[in-house]
Structure formats: structure tokens, C-alpha cells
Motif scaffolding. Structure first.
Motif, PDB file in Angstrom:
ATOM      1  N   ILE A 123      19.878  35.763  28.094  1.00  0.00           N
ATOM      2  CA  ILE A 123      19.152  34.490  28.106  1.00  0.00           C
ATOM      3  C   ILE A 123      17.723  34.633  27.597  1.00  0.00           C
ATOM      4  CG2 ILE A 123      20.575  33.479  29.918  1.00  0.00           C
ATOM      5  CD1 ILE A 123      18.060  34.060  31.770  1.00  0.00           C
ATOM      6  N   ASP A 124      17.334  35.811  27.108  1.00  0.00           N
ATOM      7  CA  ASP A 124      16.005  35.903  26.487  1.00  0.00           C
ATOM      8  C   ASP A 124      16.088  35.659  24.970  1.00  0.00           C
ATOM      9  OD1 ASP A 124      17.278  38.331  26.105  1.00  0.00           O
ATOM     10  OD2 ASP A 124      15.715  39.547  27.025  1.00  0.00           O
ATOM     11  N   PRO A 179      15.359  29.331  17.814  1.00  0.00           N
ATOM     12  CA  PRO A 179      14.843  29.246  19.176  1.00  0.00           C
ATOM     13  C   PRO A 179      15.287  30.445  20.013  1.00  0.00           C
ATOM     14  CG  PRO A 179      16.689  27.741  18.884  1.00  0.00           C
ATOM     15  CD  PRO A 179      16.540  28.479  17.596  1.00  0.00           C
ATOM     16  N   THR A 180      14.409  30.877  20.923  1.00  0.00           N
ATOM     17  CA  THR A 180      14.787  31.901  21.900  1.00  0.00           C
ATOM     18  C   THR A 180      14.378  31.386  23.282  1.00  0.00           C
ATOM     19  OG1 THR A 180      12.679  33.038  21.604  1.00  0.00           O
ATOM     20  CG2 THR A 180      14.513  33.830  20.275  1.00  0.00           C
ATOM     21  N   TYR A 181      14.713  32.122  24.305  1.00  0.00           N
ATOM     22  CA  TYR A 181      14.371  31.730  25.687  1.00  0.00           C
ATOM     23  C   TYR A 181      14.716  30.258  25.948  1.00  0.00           C
ATOM     24  CZ  TYR A 181      11.855  36.160  26.008  1.00  0.00           C
ATOM     25  OH  TYR A 181      11.530  37.483  26.021  1.00  0.00           O
ATOM     26  N   ALA A 182      15.946  29.904  25.701  1.00  0.00           N
ATOM     27  CA  ALA A 182      16.422  28.540  25.939  1.00  0.00           C
ATOM     28  C   ALA A 182      15.553  27.496  25.241  1.00  0.00           C
ATOM     29  CB  ALA A 182      16.504  28.248  27.437  1.00  0.00           C
ATOM     30  N   GLY A 183      15.055  27.848  24.059  1.00  0.00           N
ATOM     31  CA  GLY A 183      14.258  26.887  23.299  1.00  0.00           C
ATOM     32  C   GLY A 183      12.809  26.810  23.748  1.00  0.00           C
ATOM     33  N   GLU A 190       6.115  30.924  18.731  1.00  0.00           N
ATOM     34  CA  GLU A 190       5.304  29.760  19.102  1.00  0.00           C
ATOM     35  C   GLU A 190       5.988  28.967  20.205  1.00  0.00           C
ATOM     36  OE1 GLU A 190       2.467  29.292  17.498  1.00  0.00           O
ATOM     37  OE2 GLU A 190       2.787  30.680  15.829  1.00  0.00           O
ATOM     38  N   ALA A 239      10.695  29.206  23.305  1.00  0.00           N
ATOM     39  CA  ALA A 239       9.902  29.949  22.333  1.00  0.00           C
ATOM     40  C   ALA A 239      10.587  29.817  20.980  1.00  0.00           C
ATOM     41  CB  ALA A 239       9.803  31.417  22.736  1.00  0.00           C
ATOM     42  N   ASP A 260      18.924  35.009  23.302  1.00  0.00           N
ATOM     43  CA  ASP A 260      19.973  34.016  23.031  1.00  0.00           C
ATOM     44  C   ASP A 260      20.777  34.301  21.753  1.00  0.00           C
ATOM     45  OD1 ASP A 260      19.712  32.384  25.282  1.00  0.00           O
ATOM     46  OD2 ASP A 260      18.194  31.099  24.376  1.00  0.00           O
TER      47      ASP A 260
END
Lengths: 256, 318
Positions: A127-128, B133-137, A229, B139, A130
Motif C-alpha cells: 500500500i505504499d 499515484p502512490t500511497y493511495a493517491g 508531490e 503522493a 501501489d
């Protein structure tokens, strides 16, 4: 079945699922100081499933080995896996280095070979980052069958493993003989909490620490982080008082 | 150098997510060869050949590709990328939708080619640089790859579907199948039947959470509203876990990731992993009795109140 099942369960230490990560000042990653870390939820499901398989097939499951690739602190997630029922474990200590899925897969392949594993059960994604890649990549490197997004796993008397997989519009069932790689989805099982006595006992179970160099694997990177970002914030919304106001607001926004 | 785009078909049509992936493929700005697989491939090929940006359509109709088993599809993709087939040469980019099919196939093929793929692309910067996207969007990562072959899966909700036609149709060519060492057998599938639009590509989505209390209320309140709006139905993980609806309706980090024009969240509190699945919707409406719910922080229009009276009233007045 002629041969016994030896399960490899790869697990990752990630920022706890309940936390919203903060991006660091240099926009190269997320803040890790003072943040709670946990076992990746999908990997927790994988550990649970491996232990369940042993419970349901006592004479069939010979070994459960847990592996984590991460910093020294990832020993904590391995201890959790040992407490849940894994027999042995290895930490591949890479320090604070981020390891890309391709390298993770190569490391895991070396453990499959060393441990003589014929079944790998792991989370469908961490979950980091993804990415949702490691299970499929490992299966590709090994040339094994793969069943991702598992919602139900049944080991037949004939040694054929049947997996119900979550797909876009519903579920699909596939079957294959071992060896195979299975990645877990949310509804495969509900992981139980580990009790303190089990945690204490797990301290006596083997937890080996190795370096990537010990495995003759070089940690190289293919992807360069250009920037990280925060997503663009949404414009502040409005609160309405009733259904009529809701409908007129939606018409104003041209959403109806 | 060329882009190879694997497009998924359903019946004789290319899926909406694959048409979105094609839009991303065009932004890579190389000639595109489309690859269609399975028994539907031949009937879908003419419509693909007409699409803008397609230079050639490759078709392989053998039934071994019917269910897109990665053990069958990945070896074919690997062989085409390696240049083992004369019909497509010099492939430097590979694009597929980040659907269940794409996610299953691309890492398997990439590992064999010693490539680190890039998942869930939401923006193409240049042929080697992508945003995902990472970290569920929470980041948004921009990455540049050093791989010679660039393999990407594309998030459908981030790109419009390619609909534009080109002046002349691209040629359609049959390619040979690959004899893969596949021990996996496809057994069956159970797809959710619905008269509603497909959740992944619907313009309007009505989504329900745990506050709907049970399956009966979920159905009796959401169905009429969705029908009136021509909307798809979605759900929070809590609603799915409690059995209000089918798993495939889950919206979130690990469920469907969607960006409709209008998303109406009913009785959904807005956990991080749910927001990851819908926060890029154009207009978000939240209806919830708890004004402290995080969903109101990202809603364009919020209404605090009892959904059991609000939803029927809304349905009637629309």
C-alpha cells in the motif's frame, strides 16, 4: 500429492494503512521519522492464509518461510509472521534503500530456490508504492503458474490448487498444479490479531539476517524519482441545507 | 521505434479502459501497433483499424487467449517485443490498460524481458517519463525510466477514450500463436449482471456506504436514484464487507479507481482508501448525517442529514 508443500511468504513493512503520509521537504520521498509502520495489510492476509493452509492440511504443509526486504526494523513484521505461525524467517537488510519490484522478484526467486518452495503466497500490492507487480514478476522469472487477487484458495486431493480471483466485473476461477504464485486480495480471510504469549514464543524462532550481496544480487535502479508531490487540492466545496438547494447547486455546476 | 498496445476486447468491442490506454499510447508519439487477442479479436479488428494513431493491427484469434491467462499472453508479448515476429519490429514502448488483465500480464512479461514496468500511469510527460499515484493517491510520483523498453499500464480514468477516426484504415494482419508452457486452466467466471452502466466508465456514479444499514436499503434507495440518473452503482469497502453488494462494485485504493463527472457518496464517511478511488471525480456530492465525516472535506457539495429521507426526496425531485 507426491510432494509436500513448502510455502514462501514475502512480507513488506509499510507506513500504517490508517496514516496519511507526508511528503518530505526535498520532494524525493515521504517522511519516515516518528511514523507508525505495520505489515502491509495484503501480506498480513497472505501470512494468515499460509497458516490456514497448514491448519487445514496438517500432513501436507511442510514449511512456511517468511521473507522481508527492508531496513533492520522490518524484523518486527517478521516476528509478527513468526508469531502467527511461520516456522522460519529471513530479513534481507537493504537499509533505507527503496528496492524496485524487479529486484525484489530476483531476491525472492533466490529464496524460492534456496528453500525449495513450491508455493508463494503474497499480497497483491504494497500500500505504499501501489505497484501490484511482484507476484506476477516472480511467477514470470520462475515460469510458474500465477493466480493474482485471490478471494478463495482450495487445495484439492489431487494436488491441484483452485483459486477464485477478483476481476473487473466479478470473479473468475482458475486452477493449476504446484508450483505456483498466488497473490491475495482483501476478502481472502480476516487476519487475526497476534496474542502476546505468541509474540513471546516467536522470539525463539529463527530470524536470519542477510545482505543482498550474500545473495549475489545487486540492488540497481531502473526508475529515477523526478519528483514526489501532494495531489492538487480540490477547491473548497459548499454545504447546502436541503435537497432543493442540492439540485440547484448541481445544475449551477452543470453536473445535472 | 514503435509502441505496441495490447487492447482488451469484450464481445466485438474494445473495452473503454483499453481505448483510454490508447490515448496514453498516442501521447508517447511513436507509431502504434495494436494487438488484439482471442476469439473476439477478428471481429473487433476493423473498428480498431479505423482509429486515429493506429499504424497496424495484429490479430491472434486462438481460443487459448480467450481469457487472457497471463501464462499464455505474456510469452506472446515477450516474443513480439523481442522482435521475433516480422510483423512488428523495433518495439520500444508497450502499453496496456491497468485492468485486471493488464495488471496480470504486464509484470510477468516485463520480468522475463528484465524490465521494470510502470503501473497506473496517469500522465505521459515524454516517452520515458510518467506520472503515477502512490500511497493511495496521497503522493503523485513522476518517474523517469532507464529501461530500453518502456512498459506501462494506464489508469483508464485518467485519459479520455480514443474515438477519433483516421482518414484511412490501418492494415490488419494475423500473427501466429506461441506455444507457451502453461499449466493453468481457466475454469469459470461469474460476472455481475446489471442493467446499469459499467462502473469503471460511467459518467455518473451513485455510491453507498455502511450507513445504508443493510442490502435491502442499499438496493431500495440506490437503485431508483441510479436509474433516474442513468448512473452506475458503487460502494465503500465497508458496504461490500457487510454484504450490501457485489465485491466488484467497491470503489477505492484496492477496488475500482474511477473519475466520473458526478460522484454521489451516500452514507460514506470517506476513509483514505475510499477517497483514493474517487477523489478525481469532477463533481463530488456527499450526503451523510455526520458533519465531521472526512468525505465533506473533498466534496464540492455537501448535505448533512438523514439519508433515508434525503435520497428518496432527491430521486423524486430529479
Amino acid at each position: 500429492m507426491s510432494s509436500k508443500i513448502k510455502i514462501l511468504v514475502p512480507i513488506k513493512r509499510v507506513i500504517d494503512a490508517a496514516l496519511k503520509p507526508r511528503i518530505n521537504k526535498t520532494h524525493t520521498g515521504v517522511e519516515s521519522k516518528g511514523v507508525k509502520y505495520s505489515i502491509n495489510p495484503f501480506d498480513d492476509i497472505a501470512v494468515e492464509e499460509a497458516c490456514k493452509m497448514r491448519k487445514n492440511h496438517k500432513d501436507l504443509v511442510e514449511a512456511i518461510h517468511a521473507v522481508s526486504i527492508g531496513p533492520g526494523k522490518a524484523k518486527e513484521v517478521l516476528r509478527t509472521a513468526l508469531a502467527k505461525g511461520a516456522d522460519t524467517s529471513t530479513l534481507v537488510d537493504v537499509g533505507e534503500e527503496e528496492v524496485e519490484p524487479l529486484v525484489v522478484s530476483k531476491i525472492l526467486k533466490s529464496f524460492v530456490e534456496r528453500e525449495g518452495s513450491n508455493l508463494v503466497v503474497l499480497g497483491k500490492q504494497a500500500i505504499d508504492d501501489d505497484s501490484n507487480q511482484v507476484g506476477q514478476m516472480l511467477a514470470g522469472l520462475l515460469g510458474w503458474s500465477q493466480a493474482t487477487n485471490a478471494a478463495k484458495i482450495t487445495i484439492g486431493k489431487d494436488g491441484i490448487v483452485e483459486v477464485e480471483r477478483e476481476i473487473d466485473g466479478g470473479v473468475e476461477v482458475v486452477k493449476a498444479p504446484l508450483p505456483m504464485v498466488i497473490s491475495t486480495d482483501l476478502r481472502l480471510n480476516e487476519p487475526k490479531f497476534v496474542t502476546l504469549p505468541k509474540m513471546m514464543k516467536a522470539k525463539k524462532k529463527p530470524l536470519e539476517v542477510v545482505k543482498p550481496a550474500d545473495l549475489n544480487i545487486e540492488i540497481s535502479k531502473r526508475l529515477e524519482t523526478v519528483s514526489l508531490e501532494e495531489p492538487a487540492p480540490r477547491k473548497a466545496g459548499v454545504m447546502v441545507n436541503n435537497v432543493d438547494e442540492l439540485i440547484s447547486k448541481l445544475k449551477e455546476l452543470k453536473a445535472l | 521505434s514503435h509502441t505496441l498496445a495490447l487492447l482488451e476486447t469484450s464481445g466485438s468491442k474494445v473495452t473503454p479502459s483499453s481505448l483510454s490506454a490508447l490515448t496514453a499510447a498516442k501521447e508517447i508519439k511513436k507509431p502504434i501497433t495494436a494487438l488484439l487477442l482471442g476469439p473476439d479479436a477478428a471481429s473487433a479488428a476493423p473498428s480498431v483499424a479505423e482509429l486515429e494513431g493506429i499504424e497496424k493491427v495484429l490479430v491472434q484469434s486462438d481460443e487459448r487467449y480467450e481469457h487472457y491467462l497471463p501464462e499464455q499472453v505474456a510469452p506472446l508479448v515477450v516474443s513480439l517485443i523481442k522482435g521475433e515476429n516480422d510483423k512488428v519490429k523495433d518495439v520500444s514502448s508497450f502499453v496496456v490498460a491497468a485492468s485486471a488483465m493488464g495488471k496480470g500480464v504486464i509484470p510477468r512479461a516485463a520480468a522475463v524481458l528484465d524490465v521494470q514496468p510502470i503501473s497506473d500511469v496517469i500522465k505521459v510527460i515524454d516517452p520515458n517519463t510518467f506520472v503515477r499515484p502512490t500511497y493511495a493517491g496521497n503522493a503523485i510520483l513522476t518517474v523517469k525510466t532507464a529501461d530500453k523498453i518502456v512498459m506501462t499500464s494506464v489508469r483508464g480514468s485518467a485519459f479520455p477514450a480514443t474515438e477519433e477516426k483516421s482518414a484511412s484504415a490501418a492494415p490488419i494482419e494475423e500473427i501466429a500463436p506461441i506455444d507457451a508452457d502453461c499449466k493453468t486452466t481457466w475454469v469459470s467466471e461469474q460476472l455481475m449482471k446489471s442493467d446499469k452502466p459499467d462502473l469503471s466508465s460511467a459518467k455518473i456514479v451513485v455510491s453507498g456506504g455502511r450507513a445504508l444499514k443493510d442490502k435491502e436499503h442499499f438496493d431500495s434507495l440506490l437503485n431508483p436514484l441510479a436509474t433516474k440518473l442513468g448512473a452506475a452503482i458503487g460502494a465503500s469497502r465497508a458496504a461490500v464487507d457487510d454484504g450490501y453488494c457485489d465485491n466488484s462494485l467497491q470503489v477505492g485504493q484496492t477496488g475500482k479507481i474511477i473519475a466520473p463527472d458526478l460522484y454521489i457518496a451516500i452514507g460514506i464517511s470517506g476513509a483514505i482508501q475510499h477517497l483514493a478511488g474517487m477523489k478525481d471525480s469532477k463533481v463530488i456530492v456527499a450526503i451523510n448525517k455526520d458533519e465531521e465525516s472526512p468525505i465533506f472535506k473533498i466534496a464540492d457539495v455537501g448535505l448533512v442529514g438523514d439519508l433515508f429521507t434525503i435520497v428518496p426526496e432527491l430521486t423524486e425531485k430529479l
